[in-house]
Design a protein around this motif. Sequence first.
Motif, PDB file in Angstrom:
ATOM      1  N   TRP A  54       0.864  -1.182   0.000  1.00  0.00           N
ATOM      2  CA  TRP A  54       0.000   0.000   0.000  1.00  0.00           C
ATOM      3  C   TRP A  54       0.896   1.226   0.000  1.00  0.00           C
ATOM      4  O   TRP A  54       1.844   1.307   0.783  1.00  0.00           O
ATOM      5  CB  TRP A  54      -0.892   0.016   1.245  1.00  0.00           C
ATOM      6  N   HIS A  55       0.595   2.183  -0.874  1.00  0.00           N
ATOM      7  CA  HIS A  55       1.433   3.369  -1.014  1.00  0.00           C
ATOM      8  C   HIS A  55       0.590   4.628  -0.820  1.00  0.00           C
ATOM      9  O   HIS A  55      -0.529   4.716  -1.346  1.00  0.00           O
ATOM     10  CB  HIS A  55       2.111   3.399  -2.385  1.00  0.00           C
ATOM     11  N   PRO A  56       1.123   5.629  -0.091  1.00  0.00           N
ATOM     12  CA  PRO A  56       0.349   6.851   0.185  1.00  0.00           C
ATOM     13  C   PRO A  56       0.453   7.867  -0.960  1.00  0.00           C
ATOM     14  O   PRO A  56       1.529   8.075  -1.517  1.00  0.00           O
ATOM     15  CB  PRO A  56       1.018   7.395   1.449  1.00  0.00           C
ATOM     16  N   PHE A  57      -0.686   8.499  -1.257  1.00  0.00           N
ATOM     17  CA  PHE A  57      -0.728   9.570  -2.255  1.00  0.00           C
ATOM     18  C   PHE A  57      -1.692  10.652  -1.778  1.00  0.00           C
ATOM     19  O   PHE A  57      -2.816  10.353  -1.355  1.00  0.00           O
ATOM     20  CB  PHE A  57      -1.193   9.034  -3.615  1.00  0.00           C
ATOM     21  N   THR A  58      -1.236  11.892  -1.876  1.00  0.00           N
ATOM     22  CA  THR A  58      -2.101  13.011  -1.517  1.00  0.00           C
ATOM     23  C   THR A  58      -3.154  13.203  -2.602  1.00  0.00           C
ATOM     24  O   THR A  58      -2.852  13.138  -3.799  1.00  0.00           O
ATOM     25  CB  THR A  58      -1.282  14.306  -1.385  1.00  0.00           C
ATOM     26  N   MET A  59      -4.380  13.464  -2.201  1.00  0.00           N
ATOM     27  CA  MET A  59      -5.452  13.694  -3.170  1.00  0.00           C
ATOM     28  C   MET A  59      -5.370  15.117  -3.710  1.00  0.00           C
ATOM     29  O   MET A  59      -5.113  16.067  -2.969  1.00  0.00           O
ATOM     30  CB  MET A  59      -6.806  13.435  -2.528  1.00  0.00           C
ATOM     31  N   VAL A  94      -5.764  11.468  -7.727  1.00  0.00           N
ATOM     32  CA  VAL A  94      -4.372  11.450  -7.278  1.00  0.00           C
ATOM     33  C   VAL A  94      -3.485  11.619  -8.495  1.00  0.00           C
ATOM     34  O   VAL A  94      -3.839  11.209  -9.604  1.00  0.00           O
ATOM     35  CB  VAL A  94      -4.008  10.141  -6.538  1.00  0.00           C
ATOM     36  N   HIS A  95      -2.337  12.256  -8.295  1.00  0.00           N
ATOM     37  CA  HIS A  95      -1.317  12.365  -9.338  1.00  0.00           C
ATOM     38  C   HIS A  95      -0.122  11.523  -8.895  1.00  0.00           C
ATOM     39  O   HIS A  95       0.413  11.727  -7.805  1.00  0.00           O
ATOM     40  CB  HIS A  95      -0.891  13.814  -9.527  1.00  0.00           C
ATOM     41  N   ILE A  96       0.281  10.590  -9.736  1.00  0.00           N
ATOM     42  CA  ILE A  96       1.321   9.622  -9.389  1.00  0.00           C
ATOM     43  C   ILE A  96       2.513   9.810 -10.318  1.00  0.00           C
ATOM     44  O   ILE A  96       2.399   9.640 -11.527  1.00  0.00           O
ATOM     45  CB  ILE A  96       0.787   8.182  -9.485  1.00  0.00           C
ATOM     46  N   VAL A 136       3.344  19.506  -4.674  1.00  0.00           N
ATOM     47  CA  VAL A 136       2.284  20.495  -4.873  1.00  0.00           C
ATOM     48  C   VAL A 136       0.905  19.880  -4.704  1.00  0.00           C
ATOM     49  O   VAL A 136      -0.095  20.594  -4.588  1.00  0.00           O
ATOM     50  CB  VAL A 136       2.412  21.123  -6.286  1.00  0.00           C
ATOM     51  N   THR A 137       0.814  18.556  -4.676  1.00  0.00           N
ATOM     52  CA  THR A 137      -0.483  17.879  -4.719  1.00  0.00           C
ATOM     53  C   THR A 137      -1.459  18.299  -3.617  1.00  0.00           C
ATOM     54  O   THR A 137      -2.635  18.531  -3.903  1.00  0.00           O
ATOM     55  CB  THR A 137      -0.299  16.349  -4.714  1.00  0.00           C
TER      56      THR A 137
END
Length: 560
Positions: A331-336, A347-349, A403-404
């Motif tokens: 599981w990997h964290p990403f800012t919305m 999300v931008h990956i 910047v996300t």
Amino acid sequence: MGNWIINHGLTYFILVVWMAINIFLFVWFFNLYNTENKFFYTRHILGTALSWARAPAAVLNFNCMLILLPVCRNLLSLVRGSFMCCGRTMRKQLDKNISFHKLVAYMIALMTAVHVIAHLVNAERYYNSRHGLDDELSTVLSSLGDTSNSTYLNPIRSLHITPTLLVFTSIAGLTGVVITLALILMITSSMEVIRRSYFEVFWYTHHLFIVFFAGLVFHGAGRIVRGMTTLDYDVDECKDDVDKWGETEECPIPQFAGGFPQTWMWVIGPMVIYLCERLLRFVRYLQTVKYRKIVIRPSKVLELQLVKNGFKMDVGQYVFLNCPAISQLEWHPFTMTSAPEEDFFSVHIRSAGDWTQKLISLVEQLPEGAQGPKMAVDGPFGTASEDVFDYEVAMLVGAGIGVTPFASVLKSIWYKFKDSNPKLRTRKIYFYWLCRETHAFEWFADLLQVLERETEERGMGKFLTYKLFLTGWDQSHANHVMVHADQETDVITGLKQKTNYGRPNWDKEFEQVRSENPTSVVGTFLCGPAVLATVLAKKCVKYTDVDPRKTKFYFNQENF
């Protein structure tokens, strides 16, 4: 000093309390095992190594109780929501959860080293006593239990058992070896160079915490440290006359027993809480997630717009993503990057590792119009950016993909403008975006163009001040910019605000914010590297006015 206390006082107060508890536990148990009559004969064989082994064990119990709590993200999000009435200073402490998790881990590593070394010394002293290499009393104490009498003090019950054999055959020794090896692997794989370059190594190795806690629970069952069970006689008088032990009531044969295991009582609560966290994650794993839109930017940034029933978010929050086609465990964290007002979350990956590269490759191979690979979502979880709208003035600083969270904030502002939201407390936002490459600006340049146009149409051009900084360029790019210098819009972003080259002069920026907002509380938010965080934290302290009626800066940083 006053501003330092405002920005960091509670953090350091919590650290001082935590350290004070550690010191108290160490000193208390060291003194307990060094003076209590119950361990008189044990100390005779082991000396102060007994206290040096047991005092760290008490500190380990306390920190092993704490180590799981900072990574219980649902619990932290619940607490963050409950503390909305308690002020941002209290909530800001929750954003330091990973830093505290690391600090507790370092204490566990230190106390484990002391505990292990002391017990290795103890094993050697038990061996010497068993072989009659010490004084007569130690030899007699070590031979107790060899006959019909069931009591014993020395865990080495045979002359053939060596200290090494004791370590690898006893419950305490074997579990201790397993715990120590698991801890070494977890800590070494958590080093930043490994975590960033080989995230999968860190991810899988860190799950040795299951082995660590299982061994921890059973470690005390060996009861290798034993004390007297009968204390109703004068030990000092009897220790010099071992030949008469058991012949008189005044000097009976000493009876020994191991202490009741206590570690499980310290860790059972956090283990249950963490188990509930994982069960909740599993339930969310089973929930259906649909794709609304998939966009692959030329700069190898993947934008996913997702829809999930019952999903509610706030600005700046993040989620954990799992793609079973790549790995069912990772599981990997990403800012919305979406706003709460939208009917989807995005999300931008950026391609920054094996997992992200594999995900982008999977999406690139999809037929046109097809749904993406199955995706599971855990979250959302709260971060510092949730508090942006609690400040009159906000400074948002993003570095690269950092910047996300601020894209989410800026989108939410646009919707609030559109709906004329009267609850919008924030009256001024300064946005700084630092990028190494020109194509990175394409991620959200369109959003900035919309905001630029919207604020001008509403006569609120001064509400949003944004500055873009390109920190890396070559001569050909510089020549291109010079040729088009007379254009009204920037050649990179198409915005009226021209791109700056190089890094910001933060003294100049903070001076400007302070002069334009002479009586405001300014929230400074960063999503970027630790070096930049150190700089901004110092500037917040430097430019906060001593007069409480004037400008004050509060520093907040995103942590995952």
